[in-house]
Design a protein around this motif. Structure first.
Motif, short mmCIF file in Angstrom:
data_model
loop_
_atom_site.label_atom_id
_atom_site.label_comp_id
_atom_site.label_asym_id
_atom_site.label_seq_id
_atom_site.Cartn_x
_atom_site.Cartn_y
_atom_site.Cartn_z
N GLY A 1 0.84 -1.19 0.00
CA GLY A 1 0.00 0.00 0.00
C GLY A 1 0.87 1.24 0.00
N TRP A 2 0.51 2.21 -0.82
CA TRP A 2 1.32 3.45 -0.90
C TRP A 2 0.43 4.65 -0.61
CZ3 TRP A 2 6.56 3.75 -1.75
CH2 TRP A 2 7.07 5.04 -1.76
N ILE A 3 0.90 5.53 0.29
CA ILE A 3 0.16 6.73 0.68
C ILE A 3 0.98 7.96 0.33
CG2 ILE A 3 -0.87 8.01 2.59
CD1 ILE A 3 -1.03 5.30 4.09
N GLY A 4 0.43 8.81 -0.53
CA GLY A 4 1.09 10.07 -0.87
C GLY A 4 1.75 10.05 -2.22
N THR A 5 1.16 10.77 -3.19
CA THR A 5 1.74 10.80 -4.54
C THR A 5 2.02 12.23 -4.97
OG1 THR A 5 -0.47 10.72 -5.55
CG2 THR A 5 0.69 8.63 -5.26
N GLY A 6 2.77 12.94 -4.11
CA GLY A 6 3.33 14.22 -4.55
C GLY A 6 4.46 13.93 -5.52
N ARG A 7 5.33 14.91 -5.74
CA ARG A 7 6.41 14.72 -6.72
C ARG A 7 7.24 13.48 -6.42
NH1 ARG A 7 6.08 20.43 -6.48
NH2 ARG A 7 7.30 20.48 -4.56
N MET A 8 7.63 13.32 -5.16
CA MET A 8 8.47 12.19 -4.79
C MET A 8 7.68 10.89 -4.69
SD MET A 8 11.68 12.90 -4.45
CE MET A 8 12.35 11.72 -3.29
N GLY A 9 6.56 10.94 -3.99
CA GLY A 9 5.78 9.73 -3.79
C GLY A 9 5.32 9.09 -5.08
N TYR A 10 4.94 9.93 -6.03
CA TYR A 10 4.49 9.42 -7.33
C TYR A 10 5.62 8.65 -8.01
CZ TYR A 10 2.36 9.37 -11.98
OH TYR A 10 1.82 8.96 -13.17
N ALA A 11 6.79 9.25 -8.04
CA ALA A 11 7.93 8.61 -8.71
C ALA A 11 8.34 7.32 -8.00
CB ALA A 11 9.11 9.58 -8.77
N MET A 12 8.29 7.32 -6.67
CA MET A 12 8.70 6.14 -5.91
C MET A 12 7.71 5.00 -6.06
SD MET A 12 10.07 8.24 -2.57
CE MET A 12 10.50 6.84 -1.55
N ALA A 13 6.42 5.30 -5.99
CA ALA A 13 5.41 4.26 -6.20
C ALA A 13 5.53 3.70 -7.60
CB ALA A 13 4.01 4.84 -5.96
N GLY A 14 5.83 4.57 -8.57
CA GLY A 14 6.02 4.12 -9.94
C GLY A 14 7.16 3.13 -10.08
N ARG A 15 8.23 3.34 -9.32
CA ARG A 15 9.36 2.40 -9.39
C ARG A 15 8.97 1.02 -8.87
NH1 ARG A 15 14.31 3.66 -10.99
NH2 ARG A 15 15.14 1.80 -9.96
N LEU A 16 8.20 0.97 -7.79
CA LEU A 16 7.75 -0.32 -7.28
C LEU A 16 6.85 -1.03 -8.29
CD1 LEU A 16 7.01 0.47 -3.53
CD2 LEU A 16 8.97 -0.75 -4.47
N LEU A 17 5.99 -0.28 -8.93
CA LEU A 17 5.12 -0.88 -9.95
C LEU A 17 5.94 -1.41 -11.12
CD1 LEU A 17 2.34 1.83 -9.77
CD2 LEU A 17 1.94 -0.62 -9.42
N LYS A 18 6.91 -0.63 -11.57
CA LYS A 18 7.75 -1.06 -12.69
C LYS A 18 8.63 -2.25 -12.32
CE LYS A 18 7.81 3.56 -14.75
NZ LYS A 18 8.59 4.80 -14.95
N ALA A 19 8.90 -2.41 -11.00
CA ALA A 19 9.70 -3.55 -10.54
C ALA A 19 8.86 -4.82 -10.42
CB ALA A 19 10.34 -3.22 -9.20
N GLY A 20 7.55 -4.71 -10.66
CA GLY A 20 6.69 -5.89 -10.67
C GLY A 20 5.90 -6.14 -9.42
N TYR A 21 5.88 -5.16 -8.49
CA TYR A 21 5.12 -5.35 -7.26
C TYR A 21 3.65 -4.97 -7.45
CZ TYR A 21 9.50 -6.00 -4.72
OH TYR A 21 10.71 -6.49 -4.27
N THR A 22 2.78 -5.57 -6.64
CA THR A 22 1.37 -5.23 -6.61
C THR A 22 1.19 -4.08 -5.63
OG1 THR A 22 0.72 -7.51 -7.06
CG2 THR A 22 -0.95 -6.08 -6.09
#
Length: 313
Positions: A12-33
């Motif tokens: 679960g990811w909370i917070g998609t400001g400039r940093m949070g968006y990019a970081m959540a995107g990396r987890l998604l691109k790495a294959g995580y749900t």
């Protein structure tokens, strides 16, 4: 969660400001749900194109194995974890580990850690160094503290966010490291602004001066990725003066508590306060360069040049 695969692990990811968006995107691109919550839902919705499930409240993340937060301060952290609709508001479910990547005080962090512990959940404090461009380049650095076994469990997730994580021990030690880091960030940026203005007033073009600095022993990842902003006066915010002032204040407070004099930090804090007083608010803190130039009677102009930020591997 030992032996859990990427496909089985629900984040679960909370917070998609400039940093949070990019970081959540990396987890998604790495294959995580990954399921994602942001107060302004529209800012999170583009992550659905990468496979994210967008939820309506932090409470909807209570079923996740691990939750992350990247929020603006301790009050926000408290709300999204322990508030009425927080991650812990579901009486029947709670994540096993919560990882907070925000820059918050040790006291605010410890308060939320207690709330999590009361529900049998561990907390890892994992503040980061870098901006959204650094995240996208895979060069984010992370410092972490908390129970060592919990850290080992989430270490692969933290590694997926950047180029490595430094574990510094239990409790809130990572918060102290991040405060010290951001003090250095402010002091180095002010110093870089001063010498850049000095060189330009002495007749040296900014791009040429910074090219030399970046190739010298004094060059760093930071001076390189700040160079395009300094050369072209591009102050699109990556870290605002207000956020820097908050961290400088935290550092000065820690220094008072621990008996550590910080004259350079105190001076930099006042310069950042002056910057805010001059109307530099929703802007990058690198605009300290402009404040320094004004004090020196130098009329800065963009050099309109393409220069490397050093982030491409």
């Amino acid at each position: 969660m030992s032996g859990t695969s990427k496909e089985q692990l629900h984040i679960g990811w909370i917070g998609t400001g400039r940093m949070g968006y990019a970081m959540a995107g990396r987890l998604l691109k790495a294959g995580y749900t990954v399921s994602v919550y942001n107060r302004t839902r529209a800012k999170a919705e583009p992550l659905a194109d990468l496979g994210a499930k967008i939820v309506n409240s932090p409470r909807d993340l209570a079923h996740c194995d691990v939750t992350f937060s990247m929020v603006s301060g301790p009050a926000d952290l408290k709300q999204v974890v322990s508030g009425a609709e927080g991650v812990l508001s579901d009486p029947d479910h709670a994540p096993k580990i919560h990882v907070d990547c925000s820059s918050v005080s040790a006291e605010g962090s410890a308060d939320v850690r207690k709330d999590l512990a009361a529900r049998g959940a561990d907390m890892i404090a994992a503040p980061v160094s870098g901006n959204a461009k650094v995240v996208e380049a895979g060069m984010l650095s992370i410092v972490a503290s908390g129970p060592e076994q919990a850290f080992k469990t989430v270490e692969p997730l933290l590694d997926a966010l950047g180029e490595g994580v430094s574990y510094v021990g239990d409790g809130e030690l990572a918060r102290m490291v991040k405060i010290c880091h951001n003090i250095l960030l402010g002091v180095v940026t002010q110093s870089l602004a001063e010498i850049t203005v000095l060189a330009e007033k002495g007749g040296v073009k900014r791009h040429a001066f910074l090219d030399f600095i970046n190739k010298s022993v004094m060059g760093s990842v930071f001076t390189r990725y700040k160079t395009p902003a300094f050369v072209n006066l591009d102050w699109k915010p990556t870290f605002t003066p207000a956020l820097l002032k908050k961290d400088l204040d935290l550092g000065l407070a820690a220094g008072r508590d621990l008996g550590v004099p910080q004259p350079l930090t105190a001076m930099t804090r006042e310069l950042v306060q002056a910057m805010i007083g001059h109307g530099y608010e929703d802007i990058d803190f690198g605009a300290l360069l402009e404040l320094e130039a004004k004090a020196a009677g130098l009329d800065l102009k963009s050099e309109n040049m393409t220069v490397s930020d050093g982030l491409k591997k």
